[in-house]
Design a protein around this motif. Structure first.
Motif, short mmCIF file in Angstrom:
data_model
loop_
_atom_site.label_atom_id
_atom_site.label_comp_id
_atom_site.label_asym_id
_atom_site.label_seq_id
_atom_site.Cartn_x
_atom_site.Cartn_y
_atom_site.Cartn_z
N LEU A 58 0.86 -1.20 -0.08
CA LEU A 58 0.05 -0.12 -0.12
C LEU A 58 0.65 1.40 -0.04
CD1 LEU A 58 -2.72 1.40 0.32
CD2 LEU A 58 -2.62 1.22 2.74
N ALA A 59 2.00 1.10 0.70
CA ALA A 59 2.89 2.20 0.89
C ALA A 59 3.36 2.71 -0.60
CB ALA A 59 3.85 2.18 1.89
N ALA A 60 4.06 1.60 -1.11
CA ALA A 60 4.45 1.71 -2.53
C ALA A 60 3.44 2.23 -3.59
CB ALA A 60 4.98 0.29 -3.06
N LEU A 61 2.12 1.51 -3.50
CA LEU A 61 1.06 1.98 -4.64
C LEU A 61 0.86 3.60 -4.34
CD1 LEU A 61 -1.25 -0.96 -4.59
CD2 LEU A 61 0.33 -0.07 -6.30
N GLN A 62 0.86 3.95 -2.98
CA GLN A 62 0.76 5.52 -2.71
C GLN A 62 1.70 6.31 -3.11
OE1 GLN A 62 -2.32 6.56 -0.96
NE2 GLN A 62 -1.46 8.48 -1.63
N ALA A 63 2.90 5.86 -2.94
CA ALA A 63 4.10 6.77 -3.69
C ALA A 63 3.84 6.62 -5.11
CB ALA A 63 5.40 6.07 -3.26
N ARG A 64 3.46 5.69 -5.81
CA ARG A 64 3.28 5.73 -7.13
C ARG A 64 2.01 6.58 -7.32
NH1 ARG A 64 3.11 -0.22 -9.76
NH2 ARG A 64 2.66 1.24 -11.71
N LEU A 65 0.97 6.50 -6.58
CA LEU A 65 -0.05 7.49 -7.05
C LEU A 65 0.16 8.91 -6.81
CD1 LEU A 65 -3.18 7.96 -7.49
CD2 LEU A 65 -3.55 7.54 -4.97
N ASP A 66 1.15 9.11 -5.81
CA ASP A 66 1.59 10.71 -5.70
C ASP A 66 2.33 11.11 -6.82
OD1 ASP A 66 0.13 10.63 -3.32
OD2 ASP A 66 2.09 10.30 -2.17
N ASP A 67 3.26 10.14 -7.50
CA ASP A 67 3.93 10.39 -8.75
C ASP A 67 3.13 10.74 -9.70
OD1 ASP A 67 6.27 10.12 -7.10
OD2 ASP A 67 6.84 8.00 -7.89
N TYR A 68 2.10 9.97 -9.99
CA TYR A 68 1.33 9.97 -11.07
C TYR A 68 0.38 11.25 -10.99
CZ TYR A 68 2.19 5.33 -12.52
OH TYR A 68 2.62 4.32 -13.18
N GLN A 69 -0.01 11.60 -9.86
CA GLN A 69 -0.70 12.86 -9.56
C GLN A 69 0.12 14.16 -9.92
OE1 GLN A 69 -2.09 12.22 -5.45
NE2 GLN A 69 -4.24 11.57 -6.24
N SER A 70 1.48 14.12 -9.36
CA SER A 70 2.18 15.26 -9.67
C SER A 70 2.60 15.27 -11.15
CB SER A 70 3.56 14.80 -8.97
OG SER A 70 4.72 15.88 -9.30
N LEU A 71 2.91 14.20 -11.78
CA LEU A 71 2.59 14.23 -13.25
C LEU A 71 1.39 14.77 -14.08
CD1 LEU A 71 4.61 10.67 -14.27
CD2 LEU A 71 5.50 13.05 -14.52
N GLN A 72 0.44 14.51 -13.41
CA GLN A 72 -1.04 14.89 -14.10
C GLN A 72 -1.07 16.32 -14.09
OE1 GLN A 72 -3.38 12.83 -15.68
NE2 GLN A 72 -4.26 14.89 -16.10
N GLU A 73 -0.58 16.91 -12.87
CA GLU A 73 -0.47 18.27 -12.49
C GLU A 73 0.33 19.07 -13.56
OE1 GLU A 73 0.26 18.96 -8.63
OE2 GLU A 73 -1.52 17.98 -7.63
N GLN A 74 1.52 18.33 -13.90
CA GLN A 74 2.35 19.02 -14.61
C GLN A 74 1.90 19.01 -16.11
OE1 GLN A 74 6.10 16.99 -14.26
NE2 GLN A 74 6.42 17.62 -12.23
N TYR A 75 1.25 17.86 -16.41
CA TYR A 75 0.61 17.52 -17.66
C TYR A 75 -0.49 18.70 -17.89
CZ TYR A 75 -2.11 15.81 -21.52
OH TYR A 75 -2.80 15.31 -22.67
N ASP A 76 -1.18 18.88 -17.01
CA ASP A 76 -2.46 19.70 -16.89
C ASP A 76 -1.64 21.34 -17.42
OD1 ASP A 76 -4.29 17.94 -16.79
OD2 ASP A 76 -4.49 18.16 -14.66
N ALA A 77 -0.94 21.68 -16.30
CA ALA A 77 -0.06 22.92 -16.57
C ALA A 77 0.48 23.12 -18.12
CB ALA A 77 0.98 22.99 -15.84
N LEU A 78 1.10 21.97 -18.55
CA LEU A 78 1.79 22.27 -19.93
C LEU A 78 0.60 22.14 -21.02
CD1 LEU A 78 4.59 19.41 -19.55
CD2 LEU A 78 4.76 21.97 -19.85
N LEU A 79 -0.58 21.42 -20.80
CA LEU A 79 -1.51 21.54 -21.74
C LEU A 79 -2.38 22.86 -21.62
CD1 LEU A 79 -2.91 19.70 -23.58
CD2 LEU A 79 -4.60 19.16 -21.67
#
Length: 118
Positions: A58-79
Motif C-alpha cells: 500500500l505504501a509503494a502504491l501510494q507513492a506511485r499514485l503521488d508521482d502520477y498525480q504530480s505528473l498529471q498536474e504537470q501535464y495539465d499545466a503544460l496543456l
C-alpha cells in the motif's frame, strides 16, 4: 469406592476406571486445545506477516499514485500553456493576414498612383 489403605486413598474397581477415563479425556482435550492454540498462533503470525506485506504494498502504491498525480498536474499545466501558445499563434496568423492585406492594398494604391503619374 475409594477404600483407605494405610492412610492413602487409592481408587478401585469401576471408580478407578471412570477416574482414569476422565483423566485421559481431560488430557486429550488439553492436547487438542494445545494443538488448536498452536495452529491459531501460526495463523496469527501468518496474518500479521500478510498484513505487513499489504501495508508495504500500500505504501509503494501510494507513492506511485503521488508521482502520477504530480505528473498529471504537470501535464495539465503544460496543456494549458500549449493552449495559450496556440491561441497566441492563431492571433499572430490573423495579424499577419491583416498586415499582408494592408501591404497588398498599399502596393495596389502605389501602383495606381504611379500609373496615374505617367
Amino acid at each position: 469406592m475409594w477404600p483407605m489403605d494405610e492412610g492413602s486413598i487409592t481408587p478401585t474397581g469401576a471408580g478407578a476406571a471412570a477416574s482414569l477415563s476422565a483423566a485421559l479425556g481431560v488430557e486429550d482435550a488439553l492436547t487438542r486445545r494445545d494443538g488448536s492454540l498452536r495452529a491459531l498462533t501460526a495463523q496469527l503470525h501468518q496474518a500479521r506477516a500478510e498484513r505487513s506485506r499489504a501495508c508495504d504494498s500500500l505504501a509503494a502504491l501510494q507513492a506511485r499514485l503521488d508521482d502520477y498525480q504530480s505528473l498529471q498536474e504537470q501535464y495539465d499545466a503544460l496543456l494549458q500553456m500549449y493552449g495559450e501558445k496556440e491561441e497566441q499563434l492563431s492571433e499572430a496568423r490573423l495579424d499577419l493576414a491583416d498586415v499582408t492585406a494592408l501591404y497588398k492594398a498599399q502596393l495596389a494604391d502605389l501602383v495606381t498612383l504611379r500609373q496615374q503619374a505617367r
